[in-house]
Design a protein around this motif. Structure first.
Motif, mmCIF file in Angstrom:
data_model
loop_
_atom_site.group_PDB
_atom_site.id
_atom_site.type_symbol
_atom_site.label_atom_id
_atom_site.label_comp_id
_atom_site.label_asym_id
_atom_site.label_seq_id
_atom_site.Cartn_x
_atom_site.Cartn_y
_atom_site.Cartn_z
ATOM 1 N N PHE A 99 -1.066 -9.234 -1.424
ATOM 2 C CA PHE A 99 -2.045 -8.157 -1.483
ATOM 3 C C PHE A 99 -1.999 -7.371 -0.173
ATOM 4 C CE2 PHE A 99 -4.309 -10.887 -4.661
ATOM 5 C CZ PHE A 99 -4.231 -9.982 -5.711
ATOM 6 N N GLN A 100 -2.158 -6.046 -0.279
ATOM 7 C CA GLN A 100 -2.092 -5.208 0.910
ATOM 8 C C GLN A 100 -3.148 -5.602 1.937
ATOM 9 O OE1 GLN A 100 0.335 -2.867 1.650
ATOM 10 N NE2 GLN A 100 -0.645 -2.997 3.653
ATOM 11 N N ALA A 101 -4.319 -6.000 1.473
ATOM 12 C CA ALA A 101 -5.384 -6.416 2.402
ATOM 13 C C ALA A 101 -4.963 -7.637 3.213
ATOM 14 C CB ALA A 101 -6.665 -6.718 1.636
ATOM 15 N N ASP A 102 -4.187 -8.552 2.574
ATOM 16 C CA ASP A 102 -3.704 -9.728 3.305
ATOM 17 C C ASP A 102 -2.678 -9.326 4.354
ATOM 18 O OD1 ASP A 102 -5.304 -11.380 1.764
ATOM 19 O OD2 ASP A 102 -3.743 -11.760 0.282
ATOM 20 N N LEU A 103 -1.816 -8.365 4.000
ATOM 21 C CA LEU A 103 -0.830 -7.881 4.970
ATOM 22 C C LEU A 103 -1.515 -7.199 6.150
ATOM 23 C CD1 LEU A 103 1.826 -6.396 2.515
ATOM 24 C CD2 LEU A 103 1.987 -8.545 3.784
ATOM 25 N N ASP A 104 -2.573 -6.434 5.851
ATOM 26 C CA ASP A 104 -3.312 -5.754 6.922
ATOM 27 C C ASP A 104 -3.912 -6.756 7.907
ATOM 28 O OD1 ASP A 104 -2.668 -3.387 5.680
ATOM 29 O OD2 ASP A 104 -4.623 -3.141 4.706
ATOM 30 N N TYR A 105 -4.255 -7.937 7.396
ATOM 31 C CA TYR A 105 -4.830 -8.996 8.234
ATOM 32 C C TYR A 105 -3.883 -9.366 9.385
ATOM 33 C CZ TYR A 105 -5.577 -13.944 9.451
ATOM 34 O OH TYR A 105 -5.712 -15.133 10.120
ATOM 35 N N LEU A 106 -2.566 -9.206 9.159
ATOM 36 C CA LEU A 106 -1.593 -9.544 10.206
ATOM 37 C C LEU A 106 -1.596 -8.528 11.338
ATOM 38 C CD1 LEU A 106 1.441 -10.686 8.015
ATOM 39 C CD2 LEU A 106 -0.183 -12.132 9.259
ATOM 40 N N GLY A 107 -2.077 -7.307 11.065
ATOM 41 C CA GLY A 107 -2.162 -6.293 12.102
ATOM 42 C C GLY A 107 -0.827 -5.734 12.550
ATOM 43 N N LEU A 108 0.180 -5.772 11.666
ATOM 44 C CA LEU A 108 1.527 -5.301 12.025
ATOM 45 C C LEU A 108 1.869 -3.952 11.396
ATOM 46 C CD1 LEU A 108 3.489 -8.674 11.585
ATOM 47 C CD2 LEU A 108 2.504 -7.722 13.693
ATOM 48 N N GLY A 109 0.977 -3.425 10.577
ATOM 49 C CA GLY A 109 1.251 -2.161 9.918
ATOM 50 C C GLY A 109 2.223 -2.274 8.753
ATOM 51 N N LEU A 110 2.351 -3.458 8.173
ATOM 52 C CA LEU A 110 3.251 -3.653 7.031
ATOM 53 C C LEU A 110 2.687 -2.954 5.799
ATOM 54 C CD1 LEU A 110 4.089 -7.456 7.464
ATOM 55 C CD2 LEU A 110 5.506 -5.498 8.124
ATOM 56 N N LYS A 111 3.537 -2.263 5.045
ATOM 57 C CA LYS A 111 3.122 -1.561 3.830
ATOM 58 C C LYS A 111 3.993 -2.000 2.663
ATOM 59 C CE LYS A 111 0.054 0.835 6.028
ATOM 60 N NZ LYS A 111 -1.386 0.527 5.853
ATOM 61 N N GLY A 112 3.461 -1.762 1.440
ATOM 62 C CA GLY A 112 4.227 -2.108 0.243
ATOM 63 C C GLY A 112 3.679 -3.294 -0.509
ATOM 64 N N GLY A 113 2.488 -3.775 -0.110
ATOM 65 C CA GLY A 113 1.888 -4.904 -0.809
ATOM 66 C C GLY A 113 1.253 -4.499 -2.121
ATOM 67 N N LYS A 114 0.785 -5.489 -2.863
ATOM 68 C CA LYS A 114 0.123 -5.243 -4.149
ATOM 69 C C LYS A 114 -1.229 -4.574 -3.926
ATOM 70 C CE LYS A 114 0.032 -9.495 -5.595
ATOM 71 N NZ LYS A 114 -0.168 -10.650 -6.504
#
Length: 251
Positions: free
Chosen positions: A50-65
Motif C-alpha cells: 500500500f502506498q501509505a506503507d511505503l510513505d511510512y519509510l520516508g524515502l519518497g517511493l511511488k507506485g504502491g497500491k
C-alpha cells in the motif's frame, strides 16, 4: 544488510516482507532502497505494498497500491464484496471514527451495518433483503433508508435528527437518545418500535399490520394501520431509560 545482498534474496521471499521487516533488514542501509527502485525485484515489491506503507519509510517511493477508501478519517470495510463495490450479495460494513459525513449505499442481499462515532451526518441506504443496522454516536443527522425485507434498526445517541424509513416486511426499530426530531416511517407488516428520550418531536407512521409502539420524552404523533401499543408507566420508564443508556454508551 546491504542492498546487493537484499536483491540477491529469493524474489518470492522478498515479496512476503512488509515495510517494517524490510526496514529492519536494511537498517542503516535503508536509504539505498530508493536508488534500487528500478530493479525488477524492488519494483515488484513496491507494487504489492500500500502506498501509505511505503510513505511510512520516508524515502519518497511511488507506485504502491491505492490505499483503502476513506470516509472522514474512518475506513469503509467491504469484507465480502469485490473490487470495493457494494452492489453484490456480500455483507457490507462501514466503520468510521472521524468527523466527516459517513454514507453507506448497498444494493445487494447481504446484511448492511454502519457504525459511526464522529460528528458528521450518517446515512445508510440499502435496497437488498438483508438486515440493515445503523449505529451512530455523533451529533450529526442520522438517516436509514431500507427497501428490503430484513429487520431495520437505527440507534442514535447524538443531538441530530433521526430518520428511519423502511418499506420491507421486517421489524423496524428506532432508538434515539438525543434532542433532535425522531421520525420512523414503515410500510411493511413487521412490528414498528420508536423509542426517543429527547425533547424533539417524535413521529411514527406505519402502514402495515404489525404492532406499533412509540415511547417519547417529547411531543409524539403515531399513525398506524395495525394495533397500537400504549405502554404502561413502568414500560414507558424502562424504554426511556434504555434510550438514555444508549446515549451514555455511544458517547
Amino acid at each position: 544488510m546491504d542492498m546487493d545482498t537484499f536483491i540477491s534474496l529469493d524474489p518470492t521471499v522478498i515479496q512476503t516482507l512488509d515495510v517494517s521487516q524490510v526496514k529492519g533488514l536494511l537498517g542503516s542501509n535503508l536509504p539505498e532502497l530508493r536508488s534500487y527502485e528500478n530493479q525488477s525485484v524492488v519494483q515488484t515489491w513496491i507494487s504489492t505494498r500500500f502506498q501509505a506503507d511505503l510513505d511510512y519509510l520516508g524515502l519518497g517511493l511511488k507506485g504502491g497500491k491505492a490505499d483503502p477508501t476513506s470516509v472522514g478519517v474512518g475506513t469503509i470495510l467491504l469484507p465480502s464484496t469485490s473490487a470495493g463495490v457494494a452492489g453484490g450479495n456480500g455483507v457490507v460494513t462501514t466503520v468510521a471514527g472521524g468527523a466527516g459525513a459517513v454514507t453507506t449505499v448497498a444494493g445487494g442481499a447481504g446484511a448492511v451495518t454502519t457504525v459511526a462515532g464522529g460528528a458528521g451526518a450518517v446515512t445508510t441506504v440499502a435496497g437488498g433483503a438483508g438486515a440493515v443496522t445503523t449505529v451512530a454516536g455523533g451529533a450529526g443527522a442520522v438517516t436509514t433508508v431500507a427497501g428490503g425485507a430484513g429487520a431495520v434498526t437505527t440507534v442514535a445517541g447524538g443531538a441530530g435528527a433521526v430518520t428511519t424509513m423502511a418499506g420491507g416486511a421486517g421489524a423496524v426499530t428506532t432508538v434515539a437518545g438525543g434532542a433532535g426530531a425522531v421520525t420512523t416511517v414503515a410500510g411493511g407488516a413487521g412490528a414498528v418500535t420508536t423509542v426517543a428520550g429527547g425533547a424533539g418531536a417524535v413521529t411514527t407512521v406505519a402502514g402495515g399490520a404489525g404492532a406499533v409502539t412509540t415511547v417519547a420524552g417529547g411531543a409524539a404523533t403515531t399513525a398506524s394501520g395495525g394495533a397500537t401499543n400504549r405502554p404502561t408507566f413502568g414500560l414507558h420508564l424502562l424504554l426511556a431509560t434504555l434510550a438514555v443508556a444508549v446515549l451514555y454508551i455511544l458517547h
